[in-house]
Design an enzyme around this catalytic site. Structure first.
Site, mmCIF file in Angstrom:
data_model
loop_
_atom_site.group_PDB
_atom_site.id
_atom_site.type_symbol
_atom_site.label_atom_id
_atom_site.label_comp_id
_atom_site.label_asym_id
_atom_site.label_seq_id
_atom_site.Cartn_x
_atom_site.Cartn_y
_atom_site.Cartn_z
ATOM 1 N N HIS A 132 -12.550 24.633 -25.685
ATOM 2 C CA HIS A 132 -12.049 25.473 -26.771
ATOM 3 C C HIS A 132 -12.575 24.930 -28.090
ATOM 4 C CE1 HIS A 132 -9.513 28.449 -24.903
ATOM 5 N NE2 HIS A 132 -8.896 27.534 -24.167
ATOM 6 N N ASP A 162 -15.552 28.471 -33.320
ATOM 7 C CA ASP A 162 -15.770 29.768 -32.685
ATOM 8 C C ASP A 162 -16.555 30.735 -33.564
ATOM 9 O OD1 ASP A 162 -14.483 29.038 -30.393
ATOM 10 O OD2 ASP A 162 -12.638 30.166 -30.791
#
Length: 379
Positions: A132, A162
């Site tokens: 993540h 991200d």
């Protein structure tokens, strides 16, 4: 004359549905006028956000295709034969096993640009492991750089990894590869790894370190709260003001409007006195509310701004005047960016229900005829 179709009008993009940075990259392309079709799997959507409120799904059409079924794979390959770009965000090797890897797609369209969005990249010891945002930026040094001295690193939501290091670099890479394909006639894989992009975002810091003007000690540098004139301060109503008065002339204006004496302002030149300077600034800010200080600094070159919440930001006079936030389908969200003087993109459309556009897309892309029968293909 303004063209309201957007600068990427005519670019055909297939998005194999995923979550996070892949959909955001697809949204950016769609915002700029590309015809992006999101290929979604049967069953509940992967995102935790209801489809009708999922801003990352805006501005494009949705079809449902079972990629584990041979007919579904043939449908996507038929689309790939007519597309400019395919985006996918699976772990390395997944699309190859499905029969939709780069080689499969190039068999039907050698010009196709194949964009791959992952955290670790297509190669390396961690390539096939889960991850993540927080882990990706942890390994790049970015996370260690964010936070106060003596405190734990602070995850910057998922903006640096991200979206900053992932989605934006995927879009840059895809557009560069499309440009190159126009000349070579050949597509290629764009391997967009969040660890690579997030590392690129730290380029300035590496340069400053090489020059001796940055240290690995968190919260001890001029952009990370290490200096009193680049920090946030609490106000009387328990809100916050952000101060970024780096340059001497801006610092002088900041001190003047804050109401501090020349003697206090001069402490800037003595690092040993910075705790005293920081305390003086904090004591001044806590005497008024955030809105009162906003009025004091409004229109000045002191480089001071109120810290607004996501809810408040849309109503700020400057952002409202620019239309930085818009409403789409009853949801307040950021407007497309950047802006163009001539090829102005259309106002975004709401996220469609999953699979709502399947018949129309298959007809528009000439996968089926008007009666719904498959067109003959050579693959």
């Amino acid at each position: 004359m303004v063209d309201s179709r957007g600068p990427l009008d005519g670019l055909k993009v297939i998005e194999l549905a995923g979550i996070g940075p892949g959909p955001y990259a697809a949204m950016l392309l769609a915002d700029l006028g590309a015809d992006v079709v999101r290929v979604e799997r049967p069953g509940p959507p992967a995102s935790a956000v209801p489809p009708e409120k999922d801003v990352l799904r805006r501005n494009r059409r949705s079809i449902v295709v079972d990629l584990r079924d041979s007919d579904g794979v043939r449908t996507v390959l038929s689309m790939a034969a007519k597309a400019d770009v395919l985006l996918e965000g699976f772990r390395p090797g997944v699309t190859e096993r499905l029969g939709l890897g780069p080689a499969d797609c190039w068999n039907v369209n050698p010009r196709l640009v194949y964009g791959r969005m992952t955290g670790w990249g297509q190669s390396g010891p961690l390539a096939r492991t889960a991850g993540h945002d927080i882990g990706y930026i942890a390994l790049t040094g970015a996370l260690a750089s964010i936070g106060r001295a003596g405190s734990a690193p602070v995850p910057p939501v998922n903006l640096v990894g991200d979206f900053g290091g992932g989605s934006t670099f995927l879009v840059i890479g895809v557009l560069a590869a499309v440009w190159e394909a126009e000349r070579s006639g050949r597509g290629q894989v764009v391997d967009a790894a969040i660890v690579d992009g997030a590392s690129s975002l730290t380029a300035l810091l590496h340069g400053l370190m090489a020059d001796g003007r940055w240290t690995d000690r968190r919260g001890c540098n001029f952009l990370d709260t290490g200096v009193p004139w680049y920090d946030t301060y609490r106000t009387a109503d328990d809100q916050w003001m952000a101060v970024g008065a780096l340059e001497p002339k801006f610092y002088a204006e900041f001190m003047r409007l804050l109401g501090l004496s020349d003697d206090i302002a001069a402490l800037r030149d003595d690092p040993s006195a910075w705790p005293r300077l920081r305390e003086a600034i904090a004591r001044a800010f806590v005497t008024r509310t955030r809105d009162e200080w906003t009025r004091v600094f409004d229109g000045s070159d002191a480089c001071v701004a109120p810290v607004l919440s996501l809810t408040e930001a849309a109503d700020h006079p400057h952002l409202a005047a620019r239309g930085t936030f818009i409403e789409v389908g009853g949801v307040t969200q950021p407007a497309p960016a950047p802006r163009f003087s001539r090829t102005v993109p259309r106002h975004p459309t709401p996220p469609p229900p999953v699979g709502a556009d399947t018949p129309d897309v298959l007809r528009d892309w000439a996968i089926v005829d008007d009666a719904g029968a498959p067109h003959t293909t050579d693959h």
